[in-house]
Write a protein that holds these residues in place. Structure first.
Motif, PDB file in Angstrom:
ATOM      1  N   LEU A 128      50.540  45.009  32.858  1.00  0.00           N
ATOM      2  CA  LEU A 128      49.164  45.383  32.730  1.00  0.00           C
ATOM      3  C   LEU A 128      48.837  45.444  34.433  1.00  0.00           C
ATOM      4  O   LEU A 128      48.312  46.512  35.059  1.00  0.00           O
ATOM      5  CB  LEU A 128      48.333  44.489  32.139  1.00  0.00           C
ATOM      6  N   LEU A 129      49.138  44.405  35.259  1.00  0.00           N
ATOM      7  CA  LEU A 129      48.909  44.266  36.398  1.00  0.00           C
ATOM      8  C   LEU A 129      49.571  45.139  37.281  1.00  0.00           C
ATOM      9  O   LEU A 129      48.908  45.631  38.307  1.00  0.00           O
ATOM     10  CB  LEU A 129      49.245  42.469  36.862  1.00  0.00           C
ATOM     11  N   GLY A 130      50.795  45.313  36.899  1.00  0.00           N
ATOM     12  CA  GLY A 130      51.550  46.339  37.539  1.00  0.00           C
ATOM     13  C   GLY A 130      51.035  47.583  37.403  1.00  0.00           C
ATOM     14  O   GLY A 130      51.084  48.517  38.548  1.00  0.00           O
ATOM     15  N   ALA A 131      50.683  47.924  36.562  1.00  0.00           N
ATOM     16  CA  ALA A 131      49.981  49.403  35.989  1.00  0.00           C
ATOM     17  C   ALA A 131      48.723  49.450  36.810  1.00  0.00           C
ATOM     18  O   ALA A 131      48.290  50.457  37.383  1.00  0.00           O
ATOM     19  CB  ALA A 131      49.704  49.628  34.710  1.00  0.00           C
ATOM     20  N   ALA A 132      47.902  48.455  36.999  1.00  0.00           N
ATOM     21  CA  ALA A 132      46.853  48.176  37.646  1.00  0.00           C
ATOM     22  C   ALA A 132      47.079  48.741  39.234  1.00  0.00           C
ATOM     23  O   ALA A 132      46.024  49.398  39.714  1.00  0.00           O
ATOM     24  CB  ALA A 132      45.826  47.068  37.529  1.00  0.00           C
ATOM     25  N   HIS A 133      47.827  47.867  39.679  1.00  0.00           N
ATOM     26  CA  HIS A 133      48.352  48.027  41.156  1.00  0.00           C
ATOM     27  C   HIS A 133      48.960  49.512  41.528  1.00  0.00           C
ATOM     28  O   HIS A 133      48.656  49.616  42.417  1.00  0.00           O
ATOM     29  CB  HIS A 133      49.255  46.884  41.481  1.00  0.00           C
ATOM     30  N   ALA A 161      41.851  43.713  30.247  1.00  0.00           N
ATOM     31  CA  ALA A 161      42.418  43.206  31.295  1.00  0.00           C
ATOM     32  C   ALA A 161      42.797  44.127  32.242  1.00  0.00           C
ATOM     33  O   ALA A 161      42.464  43.852  33.445  1.00  0.00           O
ATOM     34  CB  ALA A 161      43.614  42.531  30.721  1.00  0.00           C
ATOM     35  N   LEU A 162      43.117  45.370  32.083  1.00  0.00           N
ATOM     36  CA  LEU A 162      43.649  46.424  32.727  1.00  0.00           C
ATOM     37  C   LEU A 162      42.257  46.761  33.523  1.00  0.00           C
ATOM     38  O   LEU A 162      42.445  46.893  34.543  1.00  0.00           O
ATOM     39  CB  LEU A 162      44.274  47.330  31.967  1.00  0.00           C
ATOM     40  N   ARG A 163      41.256  46.972  32.755  1.00  0.00           N
ATOM     41  CA  ARG A 163      40.111  47.718  33.249  1.00  0.00           C
ATOM     42  C   ARG A 163      39.511  46.696  34.185  1.00  0.00           C
ATOM     43  O   ARG A 163      38.986  46.982  35.424  1.00  0.00           O
ATOM     44  CB  ARG A 163      39.094  47.788  32.197  1.00  0.00           C
ATOM     45  N   TYR A 164      39.568  45.197  33.792  1.00  0.00           N
ATOM     46  CA  TYR A 164      39.116  44.264  35.010  1.00  0.00           C
ATOM     47  C   TYR A 164      39.974  44.358  36.085  1.00  0.00           C
ATOM     48  O   TYR A 164      39.408  44.105  37.181  1.00  0.00           O
ATOM     49  CB  TYR A 164      39.341  42.919  34.238  1.00  0.00           C
ATOM     50  N   ALA A 165      41.059  44.356  36.145  1.00  0.00           N
ATOM     51  CA  ALA A 165      42.336  44.222  37.089  1.00  0.00           C
ATOM     52  C   ALA A 165      41.712  45.551  38.209  1.00  0.00           C
ATOM     53  O   ALA A 165      41.751  45.431  39.369  1.00  0.00           O
ATOM     54  CB  ALA A 165      43.470  44.399  36.857  1.00  0.00           C
ATOM     55  N   ILE A 166      41.677  46.770  37.334  1.00  0.00           N
ATOM     56  CA  ILE A 166      41.244  48.055  38.241  1.00  0.00           C
ATOM     57  C   ILE A 166      39.973  47.860  39.092  1.00  0.00           C
ATOM     58  O   ILE A 166      39.848  48.206  40.109  1.00  0.00           O
ATOM     59  CB  ILE A 166      41.733  49.121  37.384  1.00  0.00           C
ATOM     60  N   VAL A 167      39.015  47.839  37.991  1.00  0.00           N
ATOM     61  CA  VAL A 167      37.622  47.924  38.479  1.00  0.00           C
ATOM     62  C   VAL A 167      37.317  46.811  39.584  1.00  0.00           C
ATOM     63  O   VAL A 167      36.627  46.968  40.676  1.00  0.00           O
ATOM     64  CB  VAL A 167      36.630  47.788  37.473  1.00  0.00           C
ATOM     65  N   ARG A 185      60.391  44.320  42.678  1.00  0.00           N
ATOM     66  CA  ARG A 185      59.827  43.686  41.956  1.00  0.00           C
ATOM     67  C   ARG A 185      58.508  44.115  40.945  1.00  0.00           C
ATOM     68  O   ARG A 185      58.133  44.050  39.885  1.00  0.00           O
ATOM     69  CB  ARG A 185      59.505  42.221  42.266  1.00  0.00           C
ATOM     70  N   SER A 186      57.857  44.736  41.797  1.00  0.00           N
ATOM     71  CA  SER A 186      56.543  45.522  41.444  1.00  0.00           C
ATOM     72  C   SER A 186      55.898  46.459  42.480  1.00  0.00           C
ATOM     73  O   SER A 186      56.417  46.385  43.637  1.00  0.00           O
ATOM     74  CB  SER A 186      55.437  44.096  41.159  1.00  0.00           C
ATOM     75  N   PRO A 187      54.786  47.121  41.782  1.00  0.00           N
ATOM     76  CA  PRO A 187      54.370  48.340  42.653  1.00  0.00           C
ATOM     77  C   PRO A 187      53.716  47.533  43.953  1.00  0.00           C
ATOM     78  O   PRO A 187      53.738  48.023  45.027  1.00  0.00           O
ATOM     79  CB  PRO A 187      53.277  49.086  41.801  1.00  0.00           C
ATOM     80  N   ALA A 188      52.915  46.403  43.643  1.00  0.00           N
ATOM     81  CA  ALA A 188      52.384  45.468  44.815  1.00  0.00           C
ATOM     82  C   ALA A 188      53.246  45.219  45.839  1.00  0.00           C
ATOM     83  O   ALA A 188      53.135  45.375  47.106  1.00  0.00           O
ATOM     84  CB  ALA A 188      51.709  44.522  44.273  1.00  0.00           C
ATOM     85  N   SER A 189      54.467  44.839  45.514  1.00  0.00           N
ATOM     86  CA  SER A 189      55.380  44.347  46.518  1.00  0.00           C
ATOM     87  C   SER A 189      55.921  45.527  47.191  1.00  0.00           C
ATOM     88  O   SER A 189      56.201  45.344  48.361  1.00  0.00           O
ATOM     89  CB  SER A 189      56.713  43.534  45.749  1.00  0.00           C
ATOM     90  N   LEU A 190      56.196  46.794  46.444  1.00  0.00           N
ATOM     91  CA  LEU A 190      56.495  47.809  47.092  1.00  0.00           C
ATOM     92  C   LEU A 190      55.339  48.260  48.286  1.00  0.00           C
ATOM     93  O   LEU A 190      55.785  48.574  49.381  1.00  0.00           O
ATOM     94  CB  LEU A 190      56.820  48.945  46.250  1.00  0.00           C
ATOM     95  N   GLU A 220      46.339  53.899  27.078  1.00  0.00           N
ATOM     96  CA  GLU A 220      47.275  53.162  26.366  1.00  0.00           C
ATOM     97  C   GLU A 220      48.033  52.392  27.206  1.00  0.00           C
ATOM     98  O   GLU A 220      48.944  52.427  27.879  1.00  0.00           O
ATOM     99  CB  GLU A 220      48.376  54.443  26.225  1.00  0.00           C
ATOM    100  N   PRO A 221      47.471  51.065  27.253  1.00  0.00           N
ATOM    101  CA  PRO A 221      47.789  50.129  28.024  1.00  0.00           C
ATOM    102  C   PRO A 221      48.879  49.391  27.741  1.00  0.00           C
ATOM    103  O   PRO A 221      49.500  49.390  26.657  1.00  0.00           O
ATOM    104  CB  PRO A 221      46.623  49.018  27.902  1.00  0.00           C
ATOM    105  N   PRO A 222      49.792  49.091  28.713  1.00  0.00           N
ATOM    106  CA  PRO A 222      51.143  48.442  28.380  1.00  0.00           C
ATOM    107  C   PRO A 222      50.929  47.129  27.640  1.00  0.00           C
ATOM    108  O   PRO A 222      49.676  46.470  27.848  1.00  0.00           O
ATOM    109  CB  PRO A 222      51.656  48.258  29.586  1.00  0.00           C
ATOM    110  N   ALA A 223      52.197  46.734  27.005  1.00  0.00           N
ATOM    111  CA  ALA A 223      51.731  45.547  25.909  1.00  0.00           C
ATOM    112  C   ALA A 223      51.835  44.192  26.695  1.00  0.00           C
ATOM    113  O   ALA A 223      50.969  43.333  26.420  1.00  0.00           O
ATOM    114  CB  ALA A 223      52.952  45.543  25.139  1.00  0.00           C
ATOM    115  N   SER A 224      52.559  43.939  27.683  1.00  0.00           N
ATOM    116  CA  SER A 224      52.793  42.637  28.388  1.00  0.00           C
ATOM    117  C   SER A 224      51.756  42.422  29.765  1.00  0.00           C
ATOM    118  O   SER A 224      51.336  43.635  30.183  1.00  0.00           O
ATOM    119  CB  SER A 224      54.084  42.459  29.046  1.00  0.00           C
TER     120      SER A 224
END
Lengths: 216, 216
Positions: free
Chosen positions: A81-86, A169-175, A116-121, A73-77
């Motif tokens: 997506l990138l935040g969810a991957a990170h 896109a999500l799979r690409y970012a995570i993998v 701002r985002s999981p990565a920034s944290l 259930e990937p997020p829409a924006s």
């Protein structure tokens, strides 16, 4: 195909596949009788993803479950997506709350605030953990690293991502991050050897592994 | 000091300290009676190192033992030191033998052969593992990453290392990489967000965390 064939195709044992099914890492096959289910290409792909996350990414089973649920259930924006991957790739170590010093340092460098985002944290937490262990990353180093990572990210975020589905896109970012983080860290070490050889001029003799046992 | 004070100073429980002593991660204290030993500053430092390797580096106890043994008997040459540090930091995942394709790619880029050092081998292995999971790192990306990592390494290998003892240089290399690898990877993710925002133009509204639940 039956579970035995799924096992042969993926090289993952039947007990492990059953464990994945029980743990919700792998979606159920289509039931063809009370005791038999069949599996398709989507199961082959999912099993390969789980193996990558476990074997290369060393993600825990809980974390893998989180990843596959997000993928289902990937997020829409695109930014979510990138935040969810990170978020899925956050370090396994228990996170410390970011210190005021780390936040100030990031702020001065013009890097995004850590809310701002999981990565920034994660960045603020990593700086805090390093400082707590007695290792303060200087502002010069951090500036150099940021520029270096911007050029890496420029090759990571390929333009083609604009036209794929959110799930892809999500799979690409995570993998992509899971598989290439070790490449990047190994390159860092090889580069350390190159810089050390240049700076301290003690390159080992050609053909001799740098860690060979000294003969004396 | 007694073990109770070592525990207070380091924040590590007495049972854990006793475990470290049994496992050879911590050198024995000086015996002052049959049942009592005293510990000094070297024990405090060692306990802090072990915590850093375990908590931040997520190293296994076997790997930590390897690191402390190397630290207790560091190799003589500066290059062997870096090799020993990198060997200790090799990824926890089981390594695959480097593929011919990975070796050819590194050779074409002019990167060191993989029998040159632990880091070169790790690089070939990481490329091989990525390719086996369906992710081939292109030569353009690899070239960009190598340049980026050279600039990172330039800030890693500080000139001051020329004048420290082998043990200190080794500790610097191991602890520095363990503590700053997460910083570097977090910076990569933050940079991916920055590039993504620029490239796809969907930056979230100011003040809104990038992973906020969509309101629609």
């Amino acid at each position: 195909v039956r579970i035995s064939e799924l096992s042969e195709t993926t090289g993952v044992s039947i007990p492990t596949l059953k464990y994945y099914l029980r743990e919700g890492l792998l979606h159920a096959g289509a039931s063809v009788s009370a005791t038999r289910a069949v599996y398709d290409e989507s199961h082959v792909e999912r099993v390969r993803l789980v193996r990558t996350l476990v074997d290369v990414g060393r993600l825990s089973i809980e974390r893998v479950r989180e990843v596959v649920h997000t993928l289902d259930e990937p997020p829409a924006s695109r930014h979510e997506l990138l935040g969810a991957a990170h978020e899925a790739l956050r370090p396994a170590s228990a996170a410390q709350a970011p210190s005021a010093a780390a936040l100030t340092q990031l702020h001065r460098l013009g890097l995004p605030e850590c809310d701002r985002s999981p990565a920034s944290l994660q960045l603020a937490q990593a700086l805090t953990a390093a400082a707590a262990a007695g290792w303060t990353v200087g502002t010069d180093a951090l500036t150099t690293w940021w520029q270096a990572m911007l050029s890496v990210a420029d090759s990571d975020v390929v333009p083609g991502l604009a036209s794929v589905t959110p799930g892809e896109a999500l799979r690409y970012a995570i993998v992509g991050n899971v598989l290439t983080d070790p490449v990047l860290l190994a390159l860092r070490r090889v580069a350390q050897e190159a810089v050390s050889a240049e700076r301290f001029g003690s390159a080992p003799a050609s053909g001799t592994p740098a860690t060979a046992t000294p003969s004396h």
